[in-house]
Motif scaffolding. Structure first.
Motif, PDB file in Angstrom:
ATOM      1  N   GLY A  29       2.460  -0.970  -6.271  1.00 51.58           N
ATOM      2  CA  GLY A  29       3.456  -0.678  -5.250  1.00 51.58           C
ATOM      3  C   GLY A  29       4.539  -1.734  -5.114  1.00 51.58           C
ATOM      4  N   ILE A  30       5.713  -1.283  -4.700  1.00 53.42           N
ATOM      5  CA  ILE A  30       6.808  -2.209  -4.414  1.00 53.42           C
ATOM      6  C   ILE A  30       6.402  -3.111  -3.250  1.00 53.42           C
ATOM      7  CG2 ILE A  30       9.141  -2.300  -3.429  1.00 53.42           C
ATOM      8  CD1 ILE A  30       9.846   0.109  -5.096  1.00 53.42           C
ATOM      9  N   ASP A  31       6.796  -4.364  -3.336  1.00 51.40           N
ATOM     10  CA  ASP A  31       6.408  -5.341  -2.319  1.00 51.40           C
ATOM     11  C   ASP A  31       7.251  -5.154  -1.062  1.00 51.40           C
ATOM     12  OD1 ASP A  31       5.531  -7.438  -0.835  1.00 51.40           O
ATOM     13  OD2 ASP A  31       6.221  -9.014  -2.199  1.00 51.40           O
ATOM     14  N   ILE A  32       6.713  -4.376  -0.116  1.00 46.96           N
ATOM     15  CA  ILE A  32       7.399  -4.179   1.166  1.00 46.96           C
ATOM     16  C   ILE A  32       6.533  -4.691   2.317  1.00 46.96           C
ATOM     17  CG2 ILE A  32       8.798  -2.225   0.398  1.00 46.96           C
ATOM     18  CD1 ILE A  32       6.747  -0.356   1.700  1.00 46.96           C
ATOM     19  N   GLY A  33       5.512  -5.465   1.959  1.00 48.36           N
ATOM     20  CA  GLY A  33       4.615  -5.968   2.987  1.00 48.36           C
ATOM     21  C   GLY A  33       3.686  -4.900   3.537  1.00 48.36           C
ATOM     22  N   ALA A  34       3.426  -3.862   2.737  1.00 47.62           N
ATOM     23  CA  ALA A  34       2.600  -2.743   3.194  1.00 47.62           C
ATOM     24  C   ALA A  34       1.198  -3.212   3.560  1.00 47.62           C
ATOM     25  CB  ALA A  34       2.531  -1.670   2.110  1.00 47.62           C
ATOM     26  N   GLN A  81      -4.827  10.218   0.297  1.00 45.65           N
ATOM     27  CA  GLN A  81      -4.585  11.225   1.332  1.00 45.65           C
ATOM     28  C   GLN A  81      -3.155  11.153   1.860  1.00 45.65           C
ATOM     29  OE1 GLN A  81      -8.182  10.149   3.754  1.00 45.65           O
ATOM     30  NE2 GLN A  81      -8.474  12.367   3.853  1.00 45.65           N
ATOM     31  N   ALA A  82      -2.635   9.947   2.017  1.00 46.43           N
ATOM     32  CA  ALA A  82      -1.258   9.792   2.478  1.00 46.43           C
ATOM     33  C   ALA A  82      -0.256  10.069   1.358  1.00 46.43           C
ATOM     34  CB  ALA A  82      -1.048   8.375   3.020  1.00 46.43           C
ATOM     35  N   SER A 118      -1.120  -0.764   5.846  1.00 46.61           N
ATOM     36  CA  SER A 118      -1.954   0.415   6.077  1.00 46.61           C
ATOM     37  C   SER A 118      -1.964   1.297   4.823  1.00 46.61           C
ATOM     38  CB  SER A 118      -1.418   1.216   7.256  1.00 46.61           C
ATOM     39  OG  SER A 118      -0.184   1.826   6.907  1.00 46.61           O
ATOM     40  N   PRO A 119      -2.943   2.200   4.716  1.00 48.39           N
ATOM     41  CA  PRO A 119      -2.957   3.125   3.576  1.00 48.39           C
ATOM     42  C   PRO A 119      -1.665   3.922   3.442  1.00 48.39           C
ATOM     43  CG  PRO A 119      -5.076   3.174   4.677  1.00 48.39           C
ATOM     44  CD  PRO A 119      -4.177   2.326   5.528  1.00 48.39           C
ATOM     45  N   SER A 120      -1.103   4.349   4.563  1.00 48.03           N
ATOM     46  CA  SER A 120       0.140   5.125   4.500  1.00 48.03           C
ATOM     47  C   SER A 120       1.302   4.282   3.990  1.00 48.03           C
ATOM     48  CB  SER A 120       0.485   5.696   5.878  1.00 48.03           C
ATOM     49  OG  SER A 120      -0.487   6.636   6.287  1.00 48.03           O
ATOM     50  N   GLU A 121       1.372   3.042   4.429  1.00 48.00           N
ATOM     51  CA  GLU A 121       2.448   2.161   3.955  1.00 48.00           C
ATOM     52  C   GLU A 121       2.281   1.857   2.474  1.00 48.00           C
ATOM     53  OE1 GLU A 121       3.381  -0.244   8.128  1.00 48.00           O
ATOM     54  OE2 GLU A 121       2.145  -1.174   6.580  1.00 48.00           O
ATOM     55  N   ILE A 122       1.056   1.657   2.031  1.00 49.54           N
ATOM     56  CA  ILE A 122       0.815   1.416   0.602  1.00 49.54           C
ATOM     57  C   ILE A 122       1.213   2.644  -0.206  1.00 49.54           C
ATOM     58  CG2 ILE A 122      -0.962   0.963  -1.140  1.00 49.54           C
ATOM     59  CD1 ILE A 122      -2.461  -0.634   1.049  1.00 49.54           C
ATOM     60  N   ALA A 123       0.940   3.836   0.334  1.00 49.93           N
ATOM     61  CA  ALA A 123       1.336   5.060  -0.352  1.00 49.93           C
ATOM     62  C   ALA A 123       2.851   5.133  -0.518  1.00 49.93           C
ATOM     63  CB  ALA A 123       0.829   6.276   0.422  1.00 49.93           C
ATOM     64  N   VAL A 124       3.600   4.748   0.512  1.00 49.91           N
ATOM     65  CA  VAL A 124       5.057   4.712   0.417  1.00 49.91           C
ATOM     66  C   VAL A 124       5.489   3.760  -0.695  1.00 49.91           C
ATOM     67  CG1 VAL A 124       7.182   4.020   1.603  1.00 49.91           C
ATOM     68  CG2 VAL A 124       5.455   5.356   2.822  1.00 49.91           C
ATOM     69  N   ALA A 125       4.871   2.579  -0.730  1.00 48.38           N
ATOM     70  CA  ALA A 125       5.221   1.569  -1.732  1.00 48.38           C
ATOM     71  C   ALA A 125       4.921   2.063  -3.144  1.00 48.38           C
ATOM     72  CB  ALA A 125       4.463   0.276  -1.451  1.00 48.38           C
ATOM     73  N   VAL A 126       3.811   2.766  -3.298  1.00 46.65           N
ATOM     74  CA  VAL A 126       3.431   3.282  -4.616  1.00 46.65           C
ATOM     75  C   VAL A 126       4.405   4.361  -5.063  1.00 46.65           C
ATOM     76  CG1 VAL A 126       1.670   4.581  -5.893  1.00 46.65           C
ATOM     77  CG2 VAL A 126       0.993   2.707  -4.382  1.00 46.65           C
ATOM     78  N   LEU A 127       4.698   5.314  -4.185  1.00 47.52           N
ATOM     79  CA  LEU A 127       5.597   6.399  -4.574  1.00 47.52           C
ATOM     80  C   LEU A 127       6.989   5.867  -4.896  1.00 47.52           C
ATOM     81  CD1 LEU A 127       6.051   9.392  -5.008  1.00 47.52           C
ATOM     82  CD2 LEU A 127       6.553   9.623  -2.570  1.00 47.52           C
TER      83      LEU A 127
END
Length: 235
Positions: A199-204, A87-88, A206-215
Protein backbone atom coordinates in the motif's frame (compact mmCIF):
# COMPACT_ATOMS: atom_id res chain seq x y z
CA UNK A 1 -10.91 -4.08 -40.87
CA UNK A 2 -8.58 -6.47 -42.63
CA UNK A 3 -9.78 -10.05 -41.89
CA UNK A 4 -6.23 -11.04 -40.96
CA UNK A 5 -6.08 -8.19 -38.44
CA UNK A 6 -9.46 -9.19 -37.03
CA UNK A 7 -8.27 -12.77 -36.54
CA UNK A 8 -5.10 -11.60 -34.77
CA UNK A 9 -7.06 -9.19 -32.59
CA UNK A 10 -9.50 -11.87 -31.49
CA UNK A 11 -6.60 -14.20 -30.65
CA UNK A 12 -5.03 -11.54 -28.44
CA UNK A 13 -8.31 -10.76 -26.68
CA UNK A 14 -9.01 -14.43 -25.95
CA UNK A 15 -5.53 -14.77 -24.45
CA UNK A 16 -5.98 -11.63 -22.27
CA UNK A 17 -3.18 -9.83 -24.06
CA UNK A 18 -3.31 -6.15 -24.97
CA UNK A 19 -3.32 -5.11 -28.62
CA UNK A 20 -3.93 -1.97 -30.64
CA UNK A 21 -5.43 -1.84 -34.12
CA UNK A 22 -3.48 0.87 -35.94
CA UNK A 23 -5.30 2.24 -38.99
CA UNK A 24 -3.69 4.64 -41.45
CA UNK A 25 -6.60 6.94 -42.30
CA UNK A 26 -4.97 8.06 -45.56
CA UNK A 27 -5.41 4.68 -47.22
CA UNK A 28 -7.40 2.55 -44.73
CA UNK A 29 -4.61 0.04 -44.21
CA UNK A 30 -4.37 -1.45 -40.72
CA UNK A 31 -2.19 -3.66 -38.57
CA UNK A 32 -2.17 -5.13 -35.09
CA UNK A 33 0.45 -3.98 -32.59
CA UNK A 34 0.89 -6.19 -29.54
CA UNK A 35 2.08 -4.81 -26.22
CA UNK A 36 5.86 -5.07 -26.29
CA UNK A 37 6.18 -4.79 -30.09
CA UNK A 38 8.71 -2.20 -31.22
CA UNK A 39 7.18 0.73 -33.11
CA UNK A 40 9.59 3.49 -34.07
CA UNK A 41 9.28 7.25 -33.81
CA UNK A 42 6.31 9.35 -32.90
CA UNK A 43 3.85 6.60 -33.71
CA UNK A 44 5.63 4.36 -31.21
CA UNK A 45 5.28 7.02 -28.52
CA UNK A 46 1.55 7.37 -29.25
CA UNK A 47 1.10 3.60 -29.17
CA UNK A 48 2.89 3.39 -25.80
CA UNK A 49 0.58 6.07 -24.37
CA UNK A 50 -2.47 4.21 -25.66
CA UNK A 51 -1.33 0.99 -24.01
CA UNK A 52 -0.93 2.77 -20.68
CA UNK A 53 -4.23 4.66 -20.82
CA UNK A 54 -6.38 2.18 -22.70
CA UNK A 55 -7.83 5.13 -24.64
CA UNK A 56 -8.52 5.04 -28.38
CA UNK A 57 -8.22 8.04 -30.70
CA UNK A 58 -6.51 9.59 -33.68
CA UNK A 59 -2.93 10.89 -33.74
CA UNK A 60 -0.96 12.99 -36.22
CA UNK A 61 2.51 11.65 -36.96
CA UNK A 62 4.80 13.04 -39.66
CA UNK A 63 1.91 14.52 -41.60
CA UNK A 64 -0.18 11.34 -41.51
CA UNK A 65 -3.22 10.55 -39.39
CA UNK A 66 -3.60 7.24 -37.65
CA UNK A 67 -6.45 5.91 -35.57
CA UNK A 68 -5.38 3.81 -32.59
CA UNK A 69 -8.09 1.44 -31.38
CA UNK A 70 -6.86 0.11 -28.03
CA UNK A 71 -8.01 -3.27 -26.76
CA UNK A 72 -6.80 -3.91 -23.21
CA UNK A 73 -7.93 -6.79 -21.00
CA UNK A 74 -9.85 -5.61 -17.96
CA UNK A 75 -7.42 -5.57 -15.04
CA UNK A 76 -8.38 -7.84 -12.17
CA UNK A 77 -7.32 -8.05 -8.56
CA UNK A 78 -6.64 -11.39 -6.91
CA UNK A 79 -6.46 -11.24 -3.12
CA UNK A 80 -4.90 -14.00 -1.07
CA UNK A 81 -6.66 -13.95 2.26
CA UNK A 82 -10.27 -13.56 3.37
CA UNK A 83 -9.35 -10.99 6.01
CA UNK A 84 -10.76 -7.68 7.26
CA UNK A 85 -8.73 -5.70 4.72
CA UNK A 86 -10.25 -7.84 1.95
CA UNK A 87 -13.75 -7.09 3.20
CA UNK A 88 -13.13 -3.36 2.82
CA UNK A 89 -11.18 -3.74 -0.42
CA UNK A 90 -13.81 -5.75 -2.32
CA UNK A 91 -16.47 -3.02 -2.77
CA UNK A 92 -13.84 -0.34 -3.41
CA UNK A 93 -12.20 -2.39 -6.15
CA UNK A 94 -15.55 -3.10 -7.78
CA UNK A 95 -16.39 0.62 -7.93
CA UNK A 96 -12.94 1.40 -9.36
CA UNK A 97 -13.40 -1.18 -12.14
CA UNK A 98 -11.07 -3.89 -10.85
CA UNK A 99 -13.02 -7.15 -10.51
CA UNK A 100 -11.79 -8.84 -7.34
CA UNK A 101 -11.61 -12.46 -6.32
CA UNK A 102 -10.42 -13.92 -3.04
CA UNK A 103 -8.48 -17.12 -2.44
CA UNK A 104 -8.20 -18.57 1.06
CA UNK A 105 -8.23 -22.26 2.05
CA UNK A 106 -9.34 -21.33 5.57
CA UNK A 107 -13.03 -22.08 5.16
CA UNK A 108 -13.92 -20.42 8.47
CA UNK A 109 -12.88 -17.09 6.93
CA UNK A 110 -13.77 -17.60 3.28
CA UNK A 111 -17.55 -17.55 3.62
CA UNK A 112 -20.32 -15.94 1.61
CA UNK A 113 -21.65 -14.34 4.78
CA UNK A 114 -18.44 -12.34 5.12
CA UNK A 115 -18.00 -11.76 1.38
CA UNK A 116 -21.34 -11.36 -0.38
CA UNK A 117 -21.19 -10.68 -4.11
CA UNK A 118 -17.48 -11.60 -4.25
CA UNK A 119 -15.90 -14.38 -6.29
CA UNK A 120 -14.61 -16.59 -3.49
CA UNK A 121 -12.31 -19.60 -3.70
CA UNK A 122 -12.07 -21.48 -0.36
CA UNK A 123 -9.16 -23.53 -1.72
CA UNK A 124 -5.36 -23.49 -1.77
CA UNK A 125 -3.81 -20.98 -4.19
CA UNK A 126 -1.96 -23.67 -6.11
CA UNK A 127 -5.25 -25.37 -6.94
CA UNK A 128 -7.09 -22.20 -7.92
CA UNK A 129 -4.25 -20.70 -9.95
CA UNK A 130 -3.78 -23.90 -11.91
CA UNK A 131 -7.31 -23.46 -13.24
CA UNK A 132 -7.32 -19.64 -13.32
CA UNK A 133 -3.75 -18.60 -14.10
CA UNK A 134 -2.41 -15.15 -13.38
CA UNK A 135 -1.29 -12.85 -16.20
CA UNK A 136 0.15 -9.43 -16.90
CA UNK A 137 -3.21 -7.77 -16.39
CA UNK A 138 -3.67 -9.19 -12.92
CA UNK A 139 -2.73 -7.56 -9.61
CA UNK A 140 -2.06 -9.84 -6.66
CA UNK A 141 -2.26 -8.81 -3.02
CA UNK A 142 -1.12 -11.36 -0.43
CA UNK A 143 -2.78 -10.58 2.90
CA UNK A 144 -2.87 -13.73 5.02
CA UNK A 145 0.48 -13.26 6.79
CA UNK A 146 0.84 -17.06 6.46
CA UNK A 147 3.77 -18.26 4.31
CA UNK A 148 2.03 -21.56 3.63
CA UNK A 149 -0.69 -19.65 1.81
CA UNK A 150 0.98 -16.47 0.56
CA UNK A 151 4.32 -17.71 -0.75
CA UNK A 152 3.09 -19.90 -3.59
CA UNK A 153 0.82 -17.14 -4.86
CA UNK A 154 3.59 -14.56 -4.69
CA UNK A 155 5.96 -16.76 -6.69
CA UNK A 156 3.21 -17.45 -9.23
CA UNK A 157 2.58 -13.71 -9.57
CA UNK A 158 6.25 -13.03 -10.21
CA UNK A 159 6.39 -15.82 -12.78
CA UNK A 160 3.30 -14.44 -14.54
CA UNK A 161 4.69 -10.89 -14.59
CA UNK A 162 1.63 -9.49 -12.85
CA UNK A 163 1.48 -5.71 -13.14
CA UNK A 164 1.25 -5.43 -9.36
CA UNK A 165 2.40 -7.70 -6.54
CA UNK A 166 1.98 -6.64 -2.92
CA UNK A 167 2.34 -8.41 0.40
CA UNK A 168 1.22 -7.52 3.91
CA UNK A 169 3.82 -7.50 6.65
CA UNK A 170 6.59 -5.54 8.29
CA UNK A 171 10.05 -5.13 6.81
CA UNK A 172 11.30 -7.84 9.15
CA UNK A 173 8.56 -10.17 7.96
CA UNK A 174 9.38 -9.33 4.36
CA UNK A 175 13.08 -10.03 4.85
CA UNK A 176 12.21 -13.59 5.82
CA UNK A 177 9.83 -13.78 2.88
CA UNK A 178 12.64 -12.73 0.54
CA UNK A 179 14.79 -15.61 1.75
CA UNK A 180 11.99 -18.10 1.10
CA UNK A 181 11.26 -16.74 -2.37
CA UNK A 182 14.93 -16.83 -3.32
CA UNK A 183 15.03 -20.46 -2.20
CA UNK A 184 11.95 -21.10 -4.35
CA UNK A 185 13.74 -19.81 -7.44
CA UNK A 186 12.69 -16.19 -7.67
CA UNK A 187 15.40 -13.69 -8.61
CA UNK A 188 16.42 -10.71 -6.52
CA UNK A 189 15.21 -8.35 -9.28
CA UNK A 190 11.80 -10.01 -9.36
CA UNK A 191 11.44 -9.88 -5.58
CA UNK A 192 12.42 -6.20 -5.57
CA UNK A 193 9.20 -5.52 -7.47
CA UNK A 194 7.03 -6.71 -4.58
CA UNK A 195 5.35 -3.85 -2.71
CA UNK A 196 6.04 -4.65 0.92
CA UNK A 197 4.86 -3.26 3.24
CA UNK A 198 1.81 -3.19 0.99
CA UNK A 199 0.00 0.00 0.00
CA UNK A 200 0.88 3.63 -0.55
CA UNK A 201 2.28 5.21 2.60
CA UNK A 202 -0.62 7.33 3.85
CA UNK A 203 -0.25 6.40 7.50
CA UNK A 204 -3.08 3.87 7.20
CA UNK A 205 -4.00 2.13 10.45
CA UNK A 206 -7.43 0.51 10.16
CA UNK A 207 -8.29 -2.30 7.72
CA UNK A 208 -10.38 0.12 5.66
CA UNK A 209 -7.56 2.66 5.44
CA UNK A 210 -5.10 -0.06 4.43
CA UNK A 211 -7.56 -1.15 1.74
CA UNK A 212 -7.60 2.41 0.36
CA UNK A 213 -3.79 2.46 0.33
CA UNK A 214 -3.63 -0.89 -1.46
CA UNK A 215 -6.17 0.02 -4.14
CA UNK A 216 -4.44 3.34 -4.78
CA UNK A 217 -1.14 1.53 -5.27
CA UNK A 218 -2.75 -0.99 -7.63
CA UNK A 219 -4.21 1.80 -9.76
CA UNK A 220 -0.90 3.65 -9.76
CA UNK A 221 0.92 0.50 -10.90
CA UNK A 222 -1.58 -0.14 -13.68
CA UNK A 223 -1.55 3.37 -15.06
CA UNK A 224 2.26 3.65 -14.97
CA UNK A 225 2.97 0.36 -16.79
CA UNK A 226 5.88 0.83 -19.16
CA UNK A 227 6.35 4.48 -18.23
CA UNK A 228 9.81 3.98 -16.72
CA UNK A 229 11.01 2.08 -19.78
CA UNK A 230 9.63 4.79 -22.07
CA UNK A 231 11.47 7.50 -20.14
CA UNK A 232 14.68 5.48 -20.29
CA UNK A 233 14.42 5.16 -24.08
CA UNK A 234 13.76 8.88 -24.46
CA UNK A 235 16.75 9.87 -22.30
Amino acid sequence: MNPVSLKKLNEERRARRAAILVTDLSDGSDRIVREGDVVAGGLGEAVARAFRSGSSGSVEVDGRTFFLNAHLPQPRLVVIGAVHISQALAPMARVAGYPLEIIDPRTAFATKDRFPDVTLHPEWPQDVLAARPLDGYTALAALTHDPKIDDFALKAALDANCFYVGALGSRKTHAKRVERLLAAGATADEIAGIHAPIGIDIGAASPSEIAVAVLAQVIQAFRSRGAAAAKGEAA
